[in-house]
Enzyme design. Structure first.
Site, mmCIF file in Angstrom:
data_model
loop_
_atom_site.group_PDB
_atom_site.id
_atom_site.type_symbol
_atom_site.label_atom_id
_atom_site.label_comp_id
_atom_site.label_asym_id
_atom_site.label_seq_id
_atom_site.Cartn_x
_atom_site.Cartn_y
_atom_site.Cartn_z
ATOM 1 N N GLU A 1 -12.416 10.190 -19.074
ATOM 2 C CA GLU A 1 -13.093 8.940 -18.680
ATOM 3 C C GLU A 1 -14.104 9.330 -17.617
ATOM 4 O OE1 GLU A 1 -12.757 6.029 -19.915
ATOM 5 O OE2 GLU A 1 -10.985 6.316 -21.141
ATOM 6 N N CYS B 1 -17.556 2.963 -12.159
ATOM 7 C CA CYS B 1 -18.028 3.738 -13.312
ATOM 8 C C CYS B 1 -18.783 2.842 -14.289
ATOM 9 C CB CYS B 1 -16.869 4.441 -13.988
ATOM 10 S SG CYS B 1 -15.542 3.324 -14.440
HETATM 11 P P1 NAD Z 1 -14.949 14.301 -9.597
HETATM 12 O O1 NAD Z 1 -15.281 14.754 -10.969
HETATM 13 O O2 NAD Z 1 -15.611 14.947 -8.451
HETATM 14 O O3 NAD Z 1 -13.376 14.470 -9.323
HETATM 15 C C1 NAD Z 1 -12.409 13.871 -10.143
HETATM 16 C C2 NAD Z 1 -11.104 14.614 -9.993
HETATM 17 O O4 NAD Z 1 -11.235 15.918 -10.550
HETATM 18 C C3 NAD Z 1 -10.651 14.814 -8.539
HETATM 19 O O5 NAD Z 1 -9.258 14.617 -8.478
HETATM 20 C C4 NAD Z 1 -11.001 16.272 -8.273
HETATM 21 O O6 NAD Z 1 -10.212 16.871 -7.287
HETATM 22 C C5 NAD Z 1 -10.730 16.884 -9.630
HETATM 23 N N1 NAD Z 1 -11.416 18.153 -9.887
HETATM 24 C C6 NAD Z 1 -12.549 18.636 -9.299
HETATM 25 N N2 NAD Z 1 -12.863 19.840 -9.827
HETATM 26 C C7 NAD Z 1 -11.925 20.101 -10.769
HETATM 27 C C8 NAD Z 1 -11.715 21.176 -11.677
HETATM 28 N N3 NAD Z 1 -12.541 22.228 -11.729
HETATM 29 N N4 NAD Z 1 -10.671 21.124 -12.511
HETATM 30 C C9 NAD Z 1 -9.818 20.049 -12.488
HETATM 31 N N5 NAD Z 1 -9.965 19.005 -11.654
HETATM 32 C C10 NAD Z 1 -11.010 19.032 -10.809
HETATM 33 O O7 NAD Z 1 -15.163 12.737 -9.625
HETATM 34 P P2 NAD Z 1 -15.032 11.715 -8.412
HETATM 35 O O8 NAD Z 1 -16.196 11.938 -7.523
HETATM 36 O O9 NAD Z 1 -13.648 11.766 -7.854
HETATM 37 O O10 NAD Z 1 -15.157 10.317 -9.175
HETATM 38 C C11 NAD Z 1 -16.393 9.709 -9.424
HETATM 39 C C12 NAD Z 1 -16.744 9.832 -10.882
HETATM 40 O O11 NAD Z 1 -15.697 9.291 -11.671
HETATM 41 C C13 NAD Z 1 -17.983 9.032 -11.228
HETATM 42 O O12 NAD Z 1 -18.784 9.762 -12.122
HETATM 43 C C14 NAD Z 1 -17.406 7.804 -11.907
HETATM 44 O O13 NAD Z 1 -18.300 7.161 -12.772
HETATM 45 C C15 NAD Z 1 -16.236 8.382 -12.621
HETATM 46 N N6 NAD Z 1 -15.258 7.348 -12.945
HETATM 47 C C16 NAD Z 1 -15.048 7.021 -14.262
HETATM 48 C C17 NAD Z 1 -14.149 6.029 -14.610
HETATM 49 C C18 NAD Z 1 -13.886 5.673 -16.055
HETATM 50 O O14 NAD Z 1 -12.838 5.114 -16.339
HETATM 51 N N7 NAD Z 1 -14.766 5.963 -16.990
HETATM 52 C C19 NAD Z 1 -13.446 5.358 -13.613
HETATM 53 C C20 NAD Z 1 -13.673 5.698 -12.290
HETATM 54 C C21 NAD Z 1 -14.582 6.711 -11.978
#
Ligand code: NAD
Length: 488
Positions: free
Chosen positions: A233, A267
């Site tokens: 997502e 999002c």
């Molecule tokens: P992010 O991608 O920076 O981090 C998300 C998660 O991934 C965190 O827990 C982080 O620690 C982890 N992570 C980071 N690097 C990783 C790796 N190499 N391997 C595994 N895990 C790793 O995102 P964010 O800044 O926390 O969230 C914002 C983003 O999420 C925005 O793009 C937003 O649109 C999206 N979002 C989508 C939805 C949806 O349902 N479609 C809902 C909420 C947020």
């Protein structure tokens, strides 16, 4: 053990300390979860439903405690955080009450060729689901995976965002307190990116990731090592189409809320608006009128809080500056609206379509409002670009709304509202392309955490058994010819 600190985005003060879990601790949590999943499976539908509803009631009772921690870690106003807890509870209740109906073993027609077989379709839990969550809705968003995965019969190991690790820990502790006979069914592991990577590599049976598309690609590469299934997502760049027949006040009200609520860190928040030229100026005026009245802050009366991720202020500023440099018009606010830790509302008009403000996720309290010749041009713009998550249409005609929805690529469309799907647990949610793949919520969101198992039971010996060497070539050929005639 090494620890890290989560901070208040408002004051920069520490909120809590959390362990940096490494691959060994995460592997041990996943091993415990495998054992917990077997005990959970043995509980049966009624046992799981009762326990999940007990947990739901405890989340509802503890709403204020959750809301205060969500607010402390994200900076969002407490009343917004309370609404997030309520949405979470509504979804968990639906998942618990509907899992059996959606997933139980069912009989399917076996067809003429296999009349002698009874055909059954079973949906079995996968085992352990690794959930990796974001910070913007640190309870509601990951619970779209966690609640549905548990209801489908799985155990969960949850890696919350490092910005909201406290919410993740409180969530898993609340489960263990409400359901003490399954204390390791939902465990939280904490850390930064490497902890998420270790979880994806730990032997979980599925990964449910929510976050940025760039991170999703890295997670997908790790999942590819073991062919671990991945639900992703990711972000969005949601568009709203406004028809000349629309109620412009209602449209402006919804657009401003969709773009600015939670400081635009949603999002499926509104980032682009395409209004037919005849109503564009009027709509802009109504949007500006409402945006002007909004005040970010840390007090209970504030409309929204700071940007949770301080670095995001630079993105909002860059998108705004590049749009203006490309010829956009600042209808309200501009680069001067960035006053750390807050971003005040920004409304841009006539933004070039190739500008980052129209192509990349801004994730701030900004909205771009462009005029289009007609709704066909609006649909073309809405569908352009790499994201396809949500969209909305404002029109005086329900028929036009449905016709436009059918032409939009997004995974969800709201007619005459924004984010209409979020509070309807029976509706699946998810996108395609850079917005990810797979669905959470609804029946699809339950099925996502299961694998189908097809079962056949032979009821009688068929007159011609095509799966036996004892059947003569002649009678087999007669049956095959008969089948061919039926299908030509
Ligand atoms: P992010 O991608 O920076 O981090 C998300 C998660 O991934 C965190 O827990 C982080 O620690 C982890 N992570 C980071 N690097 C990783 C790796 N190499 N391997 C595994 N895990 C790793 O995102 P964010 O800044 O926390 O969230 C914002 C983003 O999420 C925005 O793009 C937003 O649109 C999206 N979002 C989508 C939805 C949806 O349902 N479609 C809902 C909420 C947020």
């Amino acid at each position: 053990m090494t620890v890290f600190t989560s901070h208040s985005p408002v004051t920069g003060e520490p909120v809590g300390e959390h362990p940096v879990h490494g691959p060994e601790e995460i592997g041990a949590a996943v091993d415990r979860a495998h054992a917990a999943a077997r005990r959970w499976a043995a509980c049966g539908w009624a046992g799981r439903r009762a326990r999940l509803r007990t947990w739901k009631r405890s989340l509802a009772r503890r709403m204020d405690e959750f809301a205060e921690l969500i607010s402390a870690e994200t900076g969002k106003p407490v009343h917004d955080a309370r609404a997030e807890v309520l949405l979470t509870v509504v979804h968990l209740d639906w998942a618990a009450r509907n899992a059996r109906r959606v997933l139980r073993r069912r009989r399917v027609p076996s067809g003429l060729l296999a009349l002698h077989q009874r055909a059954l379709l079973d949906r079995r839990p996968l085992g352990v689901v690794g959930v990796i969550g974001p910070w913007n809705y640190p309870l509601y968003t990951p619970m779209g995976s966690i609640g549905y995965a548990l209801a489908a019969g799985n155990a969960v190991v949850f890696k919350p965002s490092e910005l909201t690790a406290g919410v993740g820990e409180l969530l898993s502790a609340s489960f263990a307190q409400a359901v003490p006979d399954h204390p390791t069914l939902l465990q939280a592991v904490t850390g930064h990116g490497p902890a998420g990577e270790a979880l994806a590599r730990s032997g979980v049976d599925m990964v449910a990731f929510t976050g940025a598309p760039g991170t999703a690609r890295k997670v997908a590469a790790v999942c590819a090592e073991r062919l671990t299934p991945l639900l992703a997502e990711c972000g969005g760049k949601d568009a709203v189409l406004v028809d000349a027949s629309a109620d412009l006040d209602a449209a402006a009200d919804a657009i401003v809320w969709g773009a600015m609520a939670n400081a635009g860190q949603t999002c499926a928040g509104v980032e682009r608006v395409y209004a037919v030229a005849s109503v564009h100026a009027d709509l802009c005026e109504r949007i500006v009128h409402r945006a002007r009245a909004l005040r970010p802050g840390a007090d209970p009366e504030a409309c929204y809080g700071p940007l949770t991720l301080p670095g995001q202020l630079a993105t909002v500023e860059r998108h705004t500056k590049e749009a203006l440099a490309g010829g956009a018009h600042a209808a309200h606010g501009g680069p001067e609206s960035i006053r750390p830790p807050y971003a005040h509302p920004i409304v841009l008009a006539d933004v070039p379509e190739d500008s980052p403000a129209m192509r990349e996720e801004t994730f701030g309290p900004t909205v771009a409002v462009n005029a289009v010749r007609d709704l066909d041009e609006g649909v073309a713009h809405a569908n352009a670009g790499s994201y396809a998550l949500g969209a909305a249409v404002f029109t005086g005609s329900r028929r036009t709304g449905l016709a436009l929805a059918a032409r939009l690529n997004s995974g969800a469309v709201s007619v005459n509202s924004v984010l209409g799907f979020a509070a309807i647990p029976a509706l699946p949610f998810g996108g395609s392309a850079d917005s990810g793949h797979g669905r959470i919520h609804g029946p699809d969101g339950l099925r996502a955490f299961t694998a189908p198992q097809s079962v056949t039971i032979r009821r009688f010996r068929p007159p011609v058994d095509l799966t036996s060497f004892a059947t003569s070539r002649r009678s087999a050929a007669r049956t095959i010819n008969l089948g061919r005639r039926l299908h030509t």
